[in-house]
Design an enzyme around this catalytic site. Structure first.
Site, PDB file in Angstrom:
ATOM      1  N   ASP A  23     -78.711   0.562  12.338  1.00 41.38           N
ATOM      2  CA  ASP A  23     -77.811  -0.351  12.858  1.00 41.38           C
ATOM      3  C   ASP A  23     -78.130  -0.990  14.082  1.00 41.38           C
ATOM      4  OD1 ASP A  23     -77.895   2.345  13.592  1.00 41.38           O
ATOM      5  OD2 ASP A  23     -75.806   2.017  14.490  1.00 41.38           O
ATOM      6  N   GLU A  24     -77.548  -1.995  14.380  1.00 39.76           N
ATOM      7  CA  GLU A  24     -77.571  -2.803  15.482  1.00 39.76           C
ATOM      8  C   GLU A  24     -78.628  -2.699  16.447  1.00 39.76           C
ATOM      9  OE1 GLU A  24     -73.072  -1.446  16.981  1.00 39.76           O
ATOM     10  OE2 GLU A  24     -74.397   0.210  16.890  1.00 39.76           O
TER      11      GLU A  24
HETATM   12  C1  ACM Z   1     -72.362   1.899  13.340  1.00 33.90           C
HETATM   13  O1  ACM Z   1     -71.334   2.104  13.804  1.00 33.90           O
HETATM   14  N1  ACM Z   1     -73.159   1.440  14.427  1.00 33.90           N
HETATM   15  C2  ACM Z   1     -73.046   2.184  12.321  1.00 33.90           C
END
Ligand code: ACM
Length: 513
Positions: free
Chosen positions: A326-327
């Protein structure tokens, strides 16, 4: 006169009897169960668990002995007297009897609980099912009793099985560290509501929490702090194995997450060679995201990941390895895709199935991969097109670190506020267009810990939302509605109190005093 006094006597008698029947609830259909079972039928009589009740286990089903002891301990805890566990080759005439189904009429994780006046029988579709039958039986008992009070179970039958095979929560132990003892208490909560998965977010920018023997500085350096600059912490491999074993006793699988290629500052601070410029990063104790990345083009990156995945997989008997994903705002798109594809190969090499946050759908999806929908429906749909399953965790509904309302002191609100009704009132198979129930792996409610520093705070954010997430994963959409659920939930306030759980007394729930 005579007649009048007879009526008065009858009145007194009715009052006494009325008081008695109110206390001794014998209608199983009136019992508040969470998650709501498939079917409950009441026969209106009473089974009396007195001190001579014994928990019997059908011979040969060894894992049931642990569950029988669990039940005996729970009853003993309530009554103050010990309950025996015995193995038998045939169903006894009286007592509590645990067995596994002899045919396949009861599905995996399902159970049939039959309560007669003399015998309670719990027949599991498998050992987990038997354990869930025990949890249902425990919900027929009061939260506390006074010394000498009879412990009565209303008679009838419960037949039950879950909708989804993955029912879990995530705990972020990276932003703030939680001890083995805290994690075990969390596991107890999950077990009570028939959840079967604890996803542990083991690494992030602020901390590396799992010992990797081939890269020892990860815990020495990366484990040495947390958000706000506290001392952090980590699990030795022995401690992690202890968590895995405790979870398994409660039929809970640990899904380990090592987040990458972003969210990796703790690793980049521990080993200079993992950085593109060869310079170790400073430790980080803030709460910003999206600034760190592994170098997708250095071979040492993949040597490192191979070692980490090998060691963590060897400690984790469950089927999944969560690679985060993620991110990763500091990773170029093409580098991200190349990286996730290579890491998927490494995870497969160690025999695990892949889960990743929904961004991983931008890479190829290997067989058996699951995309965890948290924010981006387009990513999730892309994953579905590529054959992945979806683990459903919409941030706006399922993130337990979101505030209940704008006055909640703890938590964040970037995904909105999540009151108890908003947390409960949604369907897993409609969160993304064209999703089918068969494509849903299950439901997971994450607890991120930027603002959550200890168990007391954890409990406040988790309760009373957690039982609702458990029900969303267990019970059919058409059998659930908020107005009926909130009445059942209202009866659990006393249980939370008896367990010493610090919970949010939502004004939307008519708490029973
Ligand atoms: C997330 O909340 N960055 C998966």
């Amino acid at each position: 006169m005579r007649l009048r006094s007879q009526f008065m006597l009858l009145g007194v008698f009715l009052l006494m009897f009325g008081a008695c029947t109110e206390k001794v609830q014998t209608d199983l259909a009136k019992t508040a169960f969470i998650p709501k079972p498939v079917s409950v039928t009441a026969t209106g009589r009473a089974f009396d668990i007195n001190s001579s009740s014994t928990v019997f286990v059908h011979e040969g089903a060894d894992h049931l002995v642990n569950s029988a002891k669990f039940l005996a301990d729970a009853i003993g805890h309530l009554t103050g007297s010990s309950v025996a566990v015995e193995t038998v080759s045939d169903a006894p005439a009286k007592g509590i009897y645990l067995s596994l189904t002899a045919d396949d009429k009861i599905p995996a994780e399902g159970y049939k609980l039959s309560i007669g006046e003399k015998l309670i029988s719990i027949e599991g579709g498998d050992e987990a099912g038997c354990f869930y039958g025990i949890q249902t039986l425990l919900q027929t008992l009061p939260a506390t009793i006074t010394p000498g009070e009879k412990l009565i179970v209303p008679t009838g039958a419960v037949s039950d099985a879950p909708v989804y095979s993955y029912r879990g929560v995530m705990l972020d132990v990276a932003r703030h560290f939680f001890s083995v003892k805290d994690v075990k208490r969390f596991i107890d909560f999950l077990a009570e509501y028939k959840m079967n998965t604890l996803h542990m977010h083991l690494t992030d920018d602020q901390g590396w929490r799992i010992e990797i023997k081939s890269w020892p500085k990860l815990i020495e350096v990366g484990g040495s702090t947390e958000v706000g600059g506290g001392k952090g912490g980590f699990y030795t491999q022995e401690q992690y194995k202890d968590i895995v074993a405790y979870a398994a006793e409660h039929f809970i699988t640990i899904v380990p997450e090592v987040d990458m290629p972003g969210h990796t500052n703790a690793a980049l601070a521990s080993y200079a060679e993992l950085n593109a410029d060869g310079k170790a990063r400073d430790l980080y104790t803030g709460i910003d995201v999206g600034f760190s990345t592994f170098d997708a083009h250095k071979e040492v990156t993949y040597k490192f990941i191979d070692d980490v995945v090998r060691e963590v997989s060897a400690l984790s008997p469950g089927p999944y390895f969560h690679l985060g994903g993620d991110e990763s705002h500091a990773t170029k798109h093409d580098d991200y895709v190349y990286f996730v594809n290579r890491v998927q190969g490494i995870v497969q090499k160690y025999g695990k199935q892949i889960i990743g946050w929904d961004e991983i759908a931008n890479a190829d999806m290997v067989k058996g991969a699951a995309v965890q929908f948290w924010a981006d429906a387009e990513n999730t749909s892309l994953g579905l097109e590529k054959g992945a399953k979806v683990l459903v965790s919409p941030a706006s509904r399922a993130y337990m670190d979101m505030k209940y309302d704008t006055t909640t002191v703890l938590g964040l609100k970037w995904a909105g506020t999540i009151e108890v009704d908003h947390a409960y009132d949604w369907q897993p198979d409609t969160v993304v267009a064209k999703l089918t129930k068969e494509q849903v792996l299950g439901v997971e409610a994450p607890l991120w810990s930027e603002t959550i520093t200890n168990l007391n705070e954890l409990e406040y954010m988790v309760f009373p939302r957690l039982p609702g997430y458990a029900e969303i994963g267990w019970t059919k959409n058409e059998d659930r509605n908020w107005d009926e659920y909130k009445v059942r939930l209202s009866k659990f306030g006393k249980r939370f109190e008896a367990q010493g759980v610090n919970f949010y007394r939502s004004p939307l729930v008519p708490w029973e005093e």
